[in-house]
Structure formats: structure tokens, C-alpha cells
Design a protein around this motif. Structure first.
Motif, PDB file in Angstrom:
ATOM      1  N   HIS A 112       0.838  -1.202   0.000  1.00 46.22           N
ATOM      2  CA  HIS A 112       0.000   0.000   0.000  1.00 46.22           C
ATOM      3  C   HIS A 112       0.877   1.257   0.000  1.00 46.22           C
ATOM      4  CE1 HIS A 112      -3.092   2.884   1.003  1.00 46.22           C
ATOM      5  NE2 HIS A 112      -2.514   3.150   2.169  1.00 46.22           N
TER       6      HIS A 112
ATOM      7  N   LEU B 136       1.745   4.076  -3.328  1.00 45.14           N
ATOM      8  CA  LEU B 136       1.543   5.520  -3.280  1.00 45.14           C
ATOM      9  C   LEU B 136       2.829   6.291  -3.597  1.00 45.14           C
ATOM     10  CD1 LEU B 136      -0.733   5.796  -0.103  1.00 45.14           C
ATOM     11  CD2 LEU B 136      -1.437   5.812  -2.502  1.00 45.14           C
TER      12      LEU B 136
ATOM     13  N   LEU C   4       1.675  13.788  -0.737  1.00 43.75           N
ATOM     14  CA  LEU C   4       1.300  12.723   0.199  1.00 43.75           C
ATOM     15  C   LEU C   4       0.123  13.143   1.073  1.00 43.75           C
ATOM     16  CD1 LEU C   4       4.744  11.311   1.443  1.00 43.75           C
ATOM     17  CD2 LEU C   4       3.100  10.193  -0.069  1.00 43.75           C
TER      18      LEU C   4
ATOM     19  N   GLU D 284      -2.337  14.807   0.240  1.00 44.16           N
ATOM     20  CA  GLU D 284      -3.583  14.597  -0.514  1.00 44.16           C
ATOM     21  C   GLU D 284      -4.185  13.228  -0.210  1.00 44.16           C
ATOM     22  OE1 GLU D 284      -2.713  15.165  -4.624  1.00 44.16           O
ATOM     23  OE2 GLU D 284      -2.120  17.277  -4.380  1.00 44.16           O
ATOM     24  N   HIS D 285      -3.323  12.249   0.101  1.00 47.77           N
ATOM     25  CA  HIS D 285      -3.814  10.909   0.435  1.00 47.77           C
ATOM     26  C   HIS D 285      -4.417  10.863   1.840  1.00 47.77           C
ATOM     27  CE1 HIS D 285      -2.182   9.292  -3.258  1.00 47.77           C
ATOM     28  NE2 HIS D 285      -0.968   9.734  -2.942  1.00 47.77           N
TER      29      HIS D 285
ATOM     30  N   THR E  51      -8.054  11.661   1.247  1.00 48.57           N
ATOM     31  CA  THR E  51      -8.841  10.538   0.712  1.00 48.57           C
ATOM     32  C   THR E  51      -8.961   9.376   1.691  1.00 48.57           C
ATOM     33  OG1 THR E  51      -6.905   9.487  -0.290  1.00 48.57           O
ATOM     34  CG2 THR E  51      -8.091  11.116  -1.628  1.00 48.57           C
TER      35      THR E  51
ATOM     36  N   GLU F  50      -6.443   7.413   2.469  1.00 50.60           N
ATOM     37  CA  GLU F  50      -5.469   6.357   2.150  1.00 50.60           C
ATOM     38  C   GLU F  50      -4.277   6.370   3.100  1.00 50.60           C
ATOM     39  OE1 GLU F  50      -5.184   5.626  -2.455  1.00 50.60           O
ATOM     40  OE2 GLU F  50      -5.397   7.788  -2.098  1.00 50.60           O
TER      41      GLU F  50
END
Length: 399
Positions: free
Chosen positions: A99, A103, A213, A215-216, A219, A221
Motif C-alpha cells: 500500500h 503511493l 502525500l 492529498e492521500h 482521501t 489512504e
């Protein structure tokens, strides 16, 4: 029952030559590609010195990189610190590792690395301008090797370069600590610093890798803490290896003037030469440290569940079944059959960027300082060694 210390010698041990392994490593590998060695704490683990065997095992799903288990071999006293045992990415197994890697992979593609070439060339030329201003002798570690990755990683991650003294000291404190308390304290300082950096990026998004990063986090993530931890791992990996590799490579070239001349003249391109520099001068004695989750039979040996295992990059890179005259330094060899960047799912994420920095650094250095030479007798140079890294403390040069 454990085998004797003669059959399981100490590992790792200090080098007598900055870029060649100690004689005991050669003696171990001559017994075969799979042997037992004894770590600093008395634990006996498997040491792999064969190229094919090393790659096969690094790709085996029955090996774990998870440092939170007691079965994981601790390679030096300071690496037993909690901060060193819970490093994300490098100390993770699938599926979490997959995972995080997914990314980050796009950020370290060959295309992205090549796009940074003009910036890296500007950085390297600027540093040599500074060396020429200082005049001989100049310390190539302080004024060249250390600043290159520091400036590159600052720009990539969005970390203010004016803070470089702090984060260079903190990363060194983690990787080269004298004890667990020192490593833990250095890691705590760096985490606090990076936590503020990530928080600032969350409040006002930047164009850096950290900004992307974050930005994740939006979301779901990644969590805030995961971004902090990933940034710390990227910073440590990006600084320590490249800054150690450059002075070791310079020493190897200075010891082989015909090789240095071939690089300087362009007879051997820098992009070719750095593969031999990577093969010969690896800054760490191991390409992978793992523990075994289920019995593995390999070449007449049974590696049992719970055993520790170390892949020796130093010796795997010198496997005579792969390289003719494997201890000879020959920059025209240009072979990528080495495991300096590891192998398998944990192969170095930043290898494209590292190769580019080394290529530009060596090509520019030998071209702009054609008379490069040591400014002190070689015997006055001091090696810096921890359980993980080997380099040179200072490298005074003239030209």
C-alpha cells in the motif's frame, strides 16, 4: 546447539580498506554461499554471500522485514531502539508495505528522476564553485558529499534547506547512534520537526512530495502520522547512503589513477562507471536483513522458522560465478548484477534518483577538478562505522 565462533565468526566487522571487505568475509564466502555468523549480541544468523542465492531469498515470501518481532535480527545496539524497530516501508511486510509503496512509486520513477537532472547539475556545480572559493585543502565530505543529497531531498520533500544542519544531525543520530537512548532521542526530535512540516502542508498545500502525500490523507489512504513516518524514512534513506557513497567512490578512484583518467576523459561514461562504484564501494555490508517465517530448504541447508538472515551485499556483489576477477575495480565493467539497492519488493525506492545524483556528482567533480588528490596521507583518514553504515569522516582534498 550453536556452532563455534570459528564456524560462525563475528559480523559485521570494520573494514581495513574503505571500499573492500575485510579478509574474514572472503574466508566465509569461500566455504560456500550460505553460512552462519555471530552478531554483536551473540545471536547466530544465516549469512548469504552468493548472488543467485541472495536474490532468490530476497524474493521469497517466507522472509519478513517486520522489525517489531523479536525474531528480526538487530544489527547494532542502537538499532534496538523502538523508533528504529518501527520504521515504515523498510520494516513492513505486505499488504501494508504494498500500500505504501504503491503511493510512493510514481514519485520515484525514472521519468521523475530525469526531470530533476538540471536542478542536480546546478547544485553540484554550485558546490564545486564553493570549493574553489574555499581553496585547497577542502573537505569533500562537508562541502560536497553531504550537501548534494541534502539539497536534493530538501527540494523534493519541501523541507527548508536552512534547517539542513538539524536534519542531517538527526538522521545521522538515528543511523549512527551510539546507543538506543541516543537513537530514540534523535528520532523523537526529527518526528516533532516533520510533524510540524506535515501540519503546515495540510493547512496550505505545497507542490512538494509531502504536499502530494497529504492529498492521500484527504482521501483516507494515509493518516497524518503515516505521512510523518514516510517522510522520515525517505529523508534518512536519501541522505545517509548517497553522502557516504561519494567519498568512498572518490577514494577508490584515487587509488586507481588509470580508472580516474578513463572517467575524466570520457572514455568510460559516468553512467557506466557508477555501476562499478556501486558494486565495489557499497556503504553497508548487507542488502537485506530478514527473519524466516516458515522453514526454507536451499542448497542443502534448512533455514528454520524464527531464524535470522542477512544478505551480504559486499560479498554477493563479488560472487565469482557472476563477475570475472570480482575483487578488481574496473569502471568499464558497467554491470548491474549487484544488490547494492537490494532486490525484491524492498528494492530501493529511490535508486533512480540516487544513480542520477552519483552520475552527475562524479562526472562533474573529475571534470572541474582534474587534479583532484588527497591533501593528507591516506593513513590519516578515519573510517566511520556503525552496524549499518561505513564511510569516511573527513576527506581533505586538493586539486
Amino acid at each position: 546447539m550453536s556452532v563455534s565462533s570459528v564456524e560462525a565468526p563475528s559480523f559485521p566487522v570494520r573494514r581495513t580498506c574503505p571500499y573492500q571487505p575485510p579478509d574474514v568475509y572472503r574466508e566465509i564466502s569461500e566455504r560456500g554461499p550460505i553460512n552462519k555468523v555471530t552478531l554483536w549480541d551473540g545471536r547466530q544468523v544465516w549469512l548469504i554471500t552468493g548472488y543467485e542465492e541472495g536474490r532468490r531469498l530476497l524474493a521469497d515470501e517466507r522472509l519478513s522485514s517486520d522489525r517489531s518481532y523479536d525474531e528480526y535480527p538487530t544489527m547494532a545496539p542502537h538499532l534496538g531502539a523502538p523508533a528504529a524497530r518501527k520504521l515504515v516501508l523498510v520494516g513492513e511486510d505486505p499488504p501494508l508495505h504494498n500500500h505504501h509503496r504503491r503511493l510512493l512509486n510514481p514519485e520515484f520513477s525514472l521519468k521523475h528522476a530525469r526531470a530533476l537532472r538540471p536542478d542536480i547539475e546546478r547544485i553540484v556545480n554550485g558546490l564545486i564553485d564553493g570549493i574553489e572559493e574555499i581553496g585547497a585543502p577542502a573537505d569533500l565530505v562537508e562541502h560536497f558529499a553531504a550537501p548534494i543529497p541534502s539539497l536534493v531531498m530538501s527540494a523534493l520533500l519541501g523541507i527548508p534547506y536552512e534547517d539542513h544542519a538539524f536534519f542531517q544531525s538527526a538522521t545521522a543520530g538515528i543511523m549512527q547512534g551510539k546507543d538506543q537512548a541516543g537513537t530514540e532521542a534523535a528520532a523523537a526530535e526529527l518526528v516533532r520537526y516533520l510533524d510540524r512540516l506535515v501540519t503546515a502542508q495540510e493547512e496550505e498545500r505545497g507542490e512538494s512530495l509531502v504536499g502530494r502525500l497529504v492529498e492521500h490523507v484527504d482521501t483516507g489512504e494515509l493518516s497524518h502520522d503515516e505521512v510523518v513516518q514516510l517522510t522520515m524514512v525517505l529523508l534518512i534513506a536519501g541522505l545517509e547512503t548517497t553522502s557516504s557513497m561519494i567519498p568512498l567512490g572518490v577514494l577508490a578512484l584515487l587509488d586507481h589513477p588509470e580508472q580516474l583518467a578513463a572517467l575524466r576523459s570520457g572514455e568510460v561514461p559516468a553512467v557506466t562507471a557508477i555501476e562499478e562504484l556501486l558494486r565495489i564501494t557499497a556503504v553497508t555490508d548487507f542488502a537485506g536483513v530478514r527473519w524466516i517465517t516458515a522453514d526454507i530448504e536451499i542448497d542443502g541447508h534448512v533455514l528454520k522458522a524464527g531464524d535470522g538472515l542477512v544478505i551480504s551485499s559486499t560479498m554477493v556483489n563479488r560472487d565469482e560465478r557472476v563477475h570475472e576477477d570480482p575483487y578488481a575495480f574496473d569502471i568499464s565493467r558497467g554491470s548491474r548484477q549487484h544488490v547494492t539497492f537490494g532486490y525484491g519488493i524492498h528494492q530501493c525506492l529511490g535508486q533512480n534518483l540516487a544513480r542520477l545524483q552519483l552520475e552527475v556528482a562524479f562526472e562533474t567533480l573529475v571534470r572541474r577538478l582534474p587534479g583532484l588528490r588527497l591533501a593528507v596521507p591516506a593513513e590519516e583518514l578515519r573510517m566511520r562505522r556503525t552496524g549499518t553504515m561505513q564511510s569516511v569522516e573527513r576527506l581533505p582534498v586538493a586539486w
